[in-house]
Design a protein around this motif. Structure first.
Motif, PDB file in Angstrom:
ATOM      1  N   ILE A   1      39.012  38.741  36.146  1.00 38.56           N
ATOM      2  CA  ILE A   1      38.404  38.284  34.880  1.00 38.56           C
ATOM      3  C   ILE A   1      37.696  39.442  34.183  1.00 38.56           C
ATOM      4  O   ILE A   1      37.848  39.644  32.972  1.00 38.56           O
ATOM      5  CB  ILE A   1      37.444  37.103  35.123  1.00 38.56           C
ATOM      6  CG1 ILE A   1      38.243  35.858  35.554  1.00 38.56           C
ATOM      7  CG2 ILE A   1      36.601  36.812  33.890  1.00 38.56           C
ATOM      8  CD1 ILE A   1      37.382  34.719  36.070  1.00 38.56           C
ATOM      9  N   LEU A   2      36.935  40.219  34.930  1.00 37.63           N
ATOM     10  CA  LEU A   2      36.229  41.355  34.348  1.00 37.63           C
ATOM     11  C   LEU A   2      37.208  42.391  33.794  1.00 37.63           C
ATOM     12  O   LEU A   2      36.989  42.948  32.713  1.00 37.63           O
ATOM     13  CB  LEU A   2      35.313  41.984  35.395  1.00 37.63           C
ATOM     14  CG  LEU A   2      34.333  43.045  34.927  1.00 37.63           C
ATOM     15  CD1 LEU A   2      33.434  42.521  33.812  1.00 37.63           C
ATOM     16  CD2 LEU A   2      33.489  43.506  36.100  1.00 37.63           C
TER      17      LEU A   2
ATOM     18  N   PHE B   1      31.761  47.106  39.287  1.00 40.11           N
ATOM     19  CA  PHE B   1      31.741  45.850  40.046  1.00 40.11           C
ATOM     20  C   PHE B   1      32.286  46.077  41.452  1.00 40.11           C
ATOM     21  O   PHE B   1      31.687  45.627  42.436  1.00 40.11           O
ATOM     22  CB  PHE B   1      32.563  44.783  39.308  1.00 40.11           C
ATOM     23  CG  PHE B   1      32.734  43.515  40.080  1.00 40.11           C
ATOM     24  CD1 PHE B   1      31.699  42.612  40.191  1.00 40.11           C
ATOM     25  CD2 PHE B   1      33.932  43.233  40.707  1.00 40.11           C
ATOM     26  CE1 PHE B   1      31.842  41.440  40.917  1.00 40.11           C
ATOM     27  CE2 PHE B   1      34.099  42.066  41.433  1.00 40.11           C
ATOM     28  CZ  PHE B   1      33.052  41.166  41.545  1.00 40.11           C
TER      29      PHE B   1
ATOM     30  N   SER C   1      36.857  37.452  40.263  1.00 36.13           N
ATOM     31  CA  SER C   1      35.849  38.087  39.400  1.00 36.13           C
ATOM     32  C   SER C   1      36.349  39.430  38.869  1.00 36.13           C
ATOM     33  O   SER C   1      36.176  39.743  37.687  1.00 36.13           O
ATOM     34  CB  SER C   1      34.542  38.292  40.161  1.00 36.13           C
ATOM     35  OG  SER C   1      34.021  37.062  40.591  1.00 36.13           O
ATOM     36  N   TYR C   2      36.970  40.226  39.736  1.00 36.96           N
ATOM     37  CA  TYR C   2      37.519  41.516  39.306  1.00 36.96           C
ATOM     38  C   TYR C   2      38.593  41.288  38.238  1.00 36.96           C
ATOM     39  O   TYR C   2      38.608  41.985  37.216  1.00 36.96           O
ATOM     40  CB  TYR C   2      38.110  42.273  40.495  1.00 36.96           C
ATOM     41  CG  TYR C   2      38.508  43.695  40.154  1.00 36.96           C
ATOM     42  CD1 TYR C   2      37.702  44.758  40.519  1.00 36.96           C
ATOM     43  CD2 TYR C   2      39.682  43.974  39.467  1.00 36.96           C
ATOM     44  CE1 TYR C   2      38.044  46.064  40.203  1.00 36.96           C
ATOM     45  CE2 TYR C   2      40.038  45.267  39.143  1.00 36.96           C
ATOM     46  CZ  TYR C   2      39.219  46.310  39.521  1.00 36.96           C
ATOM     47  OH  TYR C   2      39.570  47.594  39.195  1.00 36.96           O
TER      48      TYR C   2
ATOM     49  N   ILE D   1      36.651  35.167  45.744  1.00 37.17           N
ATOM     50  CA  ILE D   1      35.722  35.209  44.606  1.00 37.17           C
ATOM     51  C   ILE D   1      35.670  36.616  44.004  1.00 37.17           C
ATOM     52  O   ILE D   1      35.671  36.781  42.783  1.00 37.17           O
ATOM     53  CB  ILE D   1      34.320  34.720  45.025  1.00 37.17           C
ATOM     54  CG1 ILE D   1      34.355  33.214  45.284  1.00 37.17           C
ATOM     55  CG2 ILE D   1      33.269  35.065  43.975  1.00 37.17           C
ATOM     56  CD1 ILE D   1      33.114  32.663  45.944  1.00 37.17           C
ATOM     57  N   VAL D   2      35.660  37.633  44.856  1.00 37.81           N
ATOM     58  CA  VAL D   2      35.666  39.015  44.363  1.00 37.81           C
ATOM     59  C   VAL D   2      36.962  39.299  43.612  1.00 37.81           C
ATOM     60  O   VAL D   2      36.950  39.912  42.537  1.00 37.81           O
ATOM     61  CB  VAL D   2      35.445  40.018  45.519  1.00 37.81           C
ATOM     62  CG1 VAL D   2      35.781  41.439  45.105  1.00 37.81           C
ATOM     63  CG2 VAL D   2      34.013  39.934  46.020  1.00 37.81           C
TER      64      VAL D   2
END
Length: 162
Positions: free
Chosen positions: A26-27, A50, A23-24, A19-20
């Motif tokens: 996408i960010l 983040f 998320s990283y 998930i990290v």
């Protein structure tokens, strides 16, 4: 039975790493909308914050997620921009991802050293703790920016002279 038990205890951690990483990634991709014209350079880089927050929350064990997300984001950017061959893009992306991860680890380490008595990750619960964060933020930012710039230079993607 102990093999099943160890899988059940590792699965939440592996899921958190995944998930990290996602998320990283996408960010990072969204953050490139902030980049200067005709470059990948941005005036701010939210994935650094983040990554630092994830290490503050979950500790060093979350670093594979940061490393994987940064590597994937950089690899995709180099391939989309056709700025490098595949082998150069991969090794430069790997070095940059090490720099991104080292940045967050450096911040975590420095906060632990400056505020050894902090319990339960309450690093920002007191006003004077904010003042400790300022030099930490400067030092940790230098880690990632230096490693990234040096690796891009050695990959011959930028020149020292413009």
């Amino acid at each position: 039975m102990s093999g099943i038990l160890s899988i059940q205890t590792r699965l939440p951690h592996l899921l958190r790493i995944l998930i990290v990483a996602i998320s990283y990634f996408i960010l990072a991709r969204l953050s490139l909308f902030l980049s200067f014209q005709h470059s990948n350079a941005t005036p701010i880089w939210p994935p650094s914050g983040f990554a630092f927050a994830m290490i503050l929350l979950f500790g060093y064990r979350i670093t594979p997620g940061i490393l994987l997300g940064a590597f994937a984001a950089n690899s995709v950017v180099f391939q989309i921009d056709h700025g490098a061959g595949i082998s150069t893009a991969l090794w430069v992306s790997f070095i940059i991802s090490i720099g991104n991860t080292a940045e967050a680890i450096t911040g975590y380490y420095l906060l632990k050293k400056l505020m050894p008595g902090v319990k339960d990750n309450n690093y920002f619960s007191k006003v004077n703790h904010i003042f400790y964060f300022f030099p930490v933020a400067i030092i940790m930012s230098l880690v990632s920016s230096s490693i990234g710039t040096i690796s891009i230079h050695f990959g011959k993607l930028i020149s020292l002279y413009g």
